[in-house]
Design a protein around this motif. Sequence first.
Motif, PDB file in Angstrom:
ATOM      1  N   VAL A 236      -3.031  12.615   1.555  1.00  0.00           N
ATOM      2  CA  VAL A 236      -4.360  12.666   2.097  1.00  0.00           C
ATOM      3  C   VAL A 236      -4.244  13.810   2.948  1.00  0.00           C
ATOM      4  O   VAL A 236      -3.444  14.378   3.719  1.00  0.00           O
ATOM      5  CB  VAL A 236      -4.616  11.531   3.301  1.00  0.00           C
ATOM      6  N   LYS A 237      -5.654  14.421   2.773  1.00  0.00           N
ATOM      7  CA  LYS A 237      -5.710  15.800   3.400  1.00  0.00           C
ATOM      8  C   LYS A 237      -6.898  15.463   4.466  1.00  0.00           C
ATOM      9  O   LYS A 237      -7.876  14.995   3.887  1.00  0.00           O
ATOM     10  CB  LYS A 237      -6.013  17.036   2.489  1.00  0.00           C
ATOM     11  N   THR A 238      -6.729  16.087   5.452  1.00  0.00           N
ATOM     12  CA  THR A 238      -8.308  16.216   6.233  1.00  0.00           C
ATOM     13  C   THR A 238      -8.343  17.796   6.438  1.00  0.00           C
ATOM     14  O   THR A 238      -7.776  18.554   5.897  1.00  0.00           O
ATOM     15  CB  THR A 238      -7.952  15.359   7.713  1.00  0.00           C
ATOM     16  N   GLY A 239      -9.270  17.977   7.301  1.00  0.00           N
ATOM     17  CA  GLY A 239      -9.420  19.401   7.785  1.00  0.00           C
ATOM     18  C   GLY A 239      -9.113  19.755   9.171  1.00  0.00           C
ATOM     19  O   GLY A 239      -9.391  20.715   9.735  1.00  0.00           O
ATOM     20  N   GLU A 240      -8.050  18.735   9.575  1.00  0.00           N
ATOM     21  CA  GLU A 240      -7.806  18.990  11.300  1.00  0.00           C
ATOM     22  C   GLU A 240      -6.398  18.842  11.332  1.00  0.00           C
ATOM     23  O   GLU A 240      -5.419  18.129  10.604  1.00  0.00           O
ATOM     24  CB  GLU A 240      -8.219  17.655  11.932  1.00  0.00           C
ATOM     25  N   PRO A 241      -5.700  19.967  11.812  1.00  0.00           N
ATOM     26  CA  PRO A 241      -6.506  21.120  12.720  1.00  0.00           C
ATOM     27  C   PRO A 241      -7.049  22.186  11.624  1.00  0.00           C
ATOM     28  O   PRO A 241      -6.125  22.287  10.449  1.00  0.00           O
ATOM     29  CB  PRO A 241      -5.363  21.413  13.519  1.00  0.00           C
TER      30      PRO A 241
ATOM     31  N   LEU B  86      -0.423  12.470   5.814  1.00  0.00           N
ATOM     32  CA  LEU B  86      -1.155  13.514   5.904  1.00  0.00           C
ATOM     33  C   LEU B  86      -0.379  14.754   5.253  1.00  0.00           C
ATOM     34  O   LEU B  86       0.756  14.882   5.383  1.00  0.00           O
ATOM     35  CB  LEU B  86      -1.573  14.215   7.214  1.00  0.00           C
ATOM     36  N   GLN B  87      -1.374  15.614   4.427  1.00  0.00           N
ATOM     37  CA  GLN B  87      -0.437  16.893   3.866  1.00  0.00           C
ATOM     38  C   GLN B  87      -0.229  17.753   4.963  1.00  0.00           C
ATOM     39  O   GLN B  87      -1.187  18.044   5.745  1.00  0.00           O
ATOM     40  CB  GLN B  87      -1.315  17.207   2.705  1.00  0.00           C
ATOM     41  N   PRO B  88       0.513  18.795   4.769  1.00  0.00           N
ATOM     42  CA  PRO B  88       1.043  19.869   5.954  1.00  0.00           C
ATOM     43  C   PRO B  88       0.213  21.026   5.706  1.00  0.00           C
ATOM     44  O   PRO B  88       0.251  21.852   6.379  1.00  0.00           O
ATOM     45  CB  PRO B  88       2.272  20.278   5.496  1.00  0.00           C
ATOM     46  N   ASP B  89      -0.770  21.234   4.466  1.00  0.00           N
ATOM     47  CA  ASP B  89      -1.404  22.554   4.267  1.00  0.00           C
ATOM     48  C   ASP B  89      -2.697  22.658   4.971  1.00  0.00           C
ATOM     49  O   ASP B  89      -3.695  22.842   4.754  1.00  0.00           O
ATOM     50  CB  ASP B  89      -1.465  22.985   2.888  1.00  0.00           C
ATOM     51  N   THR B  90      -2.508  22.437   6.398  1.00  0.00           N
ATOM     52  CA  THR B  90      -3.510  22.502   7.528  1.00  0.00           C
ATOM     53  C   THR B  90      -3.605  23.981   7.925  1.00  0.00           C
ATOM     54  O   THR B  90      -2.774  24.866   7.620  1.00  0.00           O
ATOM     55  CB  THR B  90      -3.462  21.354   8.567  1.00  0.00           C
ATOM     56  N   ASP B  91      -4.633  24.223   8.872  1.00  0.00           N
ATOM     57  CA  ASP B  91      -4.427  25.633   9.574  1.00  0.00           C
ATOM     58  C   ASP B  91      -4.422  25.262  10.968  1.00  0.00           C
ATOM     59  O   ASP B  91      -5.469  24.848  11.865  1.00  0.00           O
ATOM     60  CB  ASP B  91      -5.662  26.235   9.123  1.00  0.00           C
ATOM     61  N   PRO B  92      -3.302  25.632  11.815  1.00  0.00           N
ATOM     62  CA  PRO B  92      -1.852  25.966  11.242  1.00  0.00           C
ATOM     63  C   PRO B  92      -1.219  25.293  10.301  1.00  0.00           C
ATOM     64  O   PRO B  92      -1.531  23.948  10.312  1.00  0.00           O
ATOM     65  CB  PRO B  92      -1.173  26.235  12.396  1.00  0.00           C
ATOM     66  N   VAL B  93      -0.499  25.455   9.521  1.00  0.00           N
ATOM     67  CA  VAL B  93       0.626  24.643   8.506  1.00  0.00           C
ATOM     68  C   VAL B  93       1.361  23.726   9.427  1.00  0.00           C
ATOM     69  O   VAL B  93       2.019  24.294  10.515  1.00  0.00           O
ATOM     70  CB  VAL B  93       1.217  25.524   7.657  1.00  0.00           C
ATOM     71  N   ILE B  94       1.699  22.569   9.131  1.00  0.00           N
ATOM     72  CA  ILE B  94       2.386  21.635   9.811  1.00  0.00           C
ATOM     73  C   ILE B  94       3.860  22.069   9.348  1.00  0.00           C
ATOM     74  O   ILE B  94       4.348  21.516   8.603  1.00  0.00           O
ATOM     75  CB  ILE B  94       2.380  20.043   9.573  1.00  0.00           C
ATOM     76  N   ASP B  95       4.460  22.975   9.813  1.00  0.00           N
ATOM     77  CA  ASP B  95       5.759  23.641   9.713  1.00  0.00           C
ATOM     78  C   ASP B  95       6.654  23.649  10.884  1.00  0.00           C
ATOM     79  O   ASP B  95       7.836  24.031  10.784  1.00  0.00           O
ATOM     80  CB  ASP B  95       5.668  24.687   8.967  1.00  0.00           C
TER      81      ASP B  95
END
Lengths: 326, 435
Positions: free
Chosen positions: B73-78, B103-112
């Motif tokens: 699942v992707k959201t736009g947060e953050p 949730l997928q990690p490709d948010t902004d910032p990336v969940i890394d």
Amino acid sequence: MTTTQPGLNEVLQRTFSFPKKHFLSATDLNEVEVANLLDLADGFVSLNRQTSKKLDLLKGRTLMNLFFENSTRTQSSFELAGKRLGADVVNMSPRSSAMSKGETLIDTAVTLNAMQPDLLVIRHASSGAASLLSQKVSCSVINAGDGQHEHPTQALLDALSMRRAFGRIAGLKVAICGDVAHSRVARSNIALLQMLGAEVRLVGPPTLIPPQAERWNVAICHDMREGIAGCDVVMMLRLQLERMDGVMAPSQREYFRFFGLDREKLAFAAPHVRVMHPGPMNRGVEIDSDVADDLSVSLIQDQVEMGVAARMAVLTSLAARLDNDR
Amino acid sequence: MTSLSGNGRPAAFTNVRLVDPASGYDGPGGIIVTKGVIADVVKGADFGSLSPDIDLIDGKGALLLPGLVDIRVKTGEPGTETKETLKSAALAAAAGGVTSIVLQPDTDPVIDEPSVVDFILRRARDIELVKVHVAGAATKGAHGQRMAEIGLMAEAGCLYISDADRPIVDSKVLRRVLAYAKAFGVLVAHRPADPWLSAGAAASEGEFASRMGLPGVPAIAEKIMLERDLALVELTGARLLVDQLTTADAIESFRRGRERGLPVTATTSINHLSFNEIDIGDYRTFCKVDPPLRSEDDRQAVIEAVASGLIQIVVSAHAPAPAEDKRLPYDEAAPGAIGLQTLLPALLTFHHEGRIPLIDLIRTVTCAPADLLGLPQGRLAKGAPADLVLCDLNAPLLIDADKLISKSKNSPFDGRRLQGKVLRTVVDGRTVFGA
């Protein structure tokens, strides 16, 4: 005032009820509509050769040219077509307007639509752009080339050129040669020519033939001589120079050697062969000047002339429907 | 959110059809919930005498399923909250019977790194709707070059690692990620897509894309990357989750890998089960997803692989994209489709069509993903969290994208008729959707 012009009555007799609001794709048309459009365009050809070319069929109408890609030829062809029919013509060049400030295609279209144009001619680098636009505006949309998808007025003018040269299209053997993969001209022509009963072949290196094009009921040849053997028409396509140089073909000189049209290869076609090219040409790359400039075989200048007439036919037919709407 | 009975008393769902793939039970029964946990599962029509302290909820013959577990699942947060927030995604999930999301990690910032994992988990706890879990990036910035803090993120609670849509191109990097993650017992997910063949593609290569003038990626690009990934699994012995199998050729490679005993599991998306490339029609950008919709032959192969159990997990691949990213020419439009709210009814299509038994379908969105990630939910078992969906199996739905709860309305199911209506969604004994 126009009724005194010779030829006009003949043209007017050829106008017909065109049932569609937009002109987006050759695949939207049927045989009867194409035949009517070609007949009408034929009438405009004679008219265009007269000193007084101006009609009032589109008087009061506004035609907007919305060209997101440069095209001197097609844009001026539409402009002339509109003006000769008496329409007011506006040319928009989005590069110098709001599009470059981040406005989307839809926003631009909605803005222009609010100015109440009757006919909107669009060229855009993305496949499907004309169709997208047609869903968002209330005027008629004419596709003047969308990405690698279609360029239906080009197919119409090509059909007109062929019909005038051969007296028919059914049964003609037509080889479409070169960069078919990226060509909207090819896609529209394949659809239209097959509908009219021509036999279509695609000729080019495998890198420039669309994947699974064999399912289009066309013969595919990777050898130019074999591909154009016995053909009545050889239609060359433009190959963007940046696609050579090792990308789709190793080099310009290798491409010309194997896929460029010169006298030697043309000798394999039927003796009465005619050569076509949608322009602009890369001389010495896909076509030898010797062939391109030989008026006994080349239809290339005719195509440009037919372009104005074919577009006049399209504009007239669409505008006639607008009348019915109001 | 209210507890089932509102006063903290135990509650019981009676007169329901229980479908619990974990125990293999599909039949009449009921469930007793106490303090957010399943206190008892009654199989069969006979409840005996229930204590008068228990509040009864009459299911009137509806289905009672474990809450769905959607691991992609992707959201736009953050970063891009205009697309979707954690809250709007959680509301959509609850309405769709999805009680756990990863949730997928490709948010902004990336969940890394662990602080972002921690941030999201705390934000999600405050929302108090569905259970929100996190997948961390496998590499820093999901750039595919340097390993992210895999161990620390796992400690912070991330459930698996993945660079989401981006394949890790450098084989040496993926090898190290697999070997390193294995030592920490962390599952690695990877998208099988050859990056060079995929570059610039907007659709699957074939007659349709050729005719529409859309740049295509050949189906074989999935198999090429998968074969490399399977070889690296063989080399490292690490577990791999194949992120969305969508083509017949890749499914065949995967099958052979499983037969060799490789520790690999695969997902597919509800979109690739439900649509083929022709659904793009006249450049419908809601049908632009990544990987692109495939040929009908490929879609049939995917359905067959889910039916046979080869593909064990189905995901919604929920990827919100607002109108301004979708109302563009096809090649410029953003990929992705929302799916949380339509996952269950879309999946039930294959039951209604008689293609896949109900219990096998439900397994792919409940205990199969839960077991893979070591989660206690996804089953109707004594002691398991009371994450439940009450669903009318046969109720007809006409999907209207504008009425879906997600902030973005990019549903390819817009206008489709489906069957299966979520009546109530329960998370830890609290009703988060419905009566």
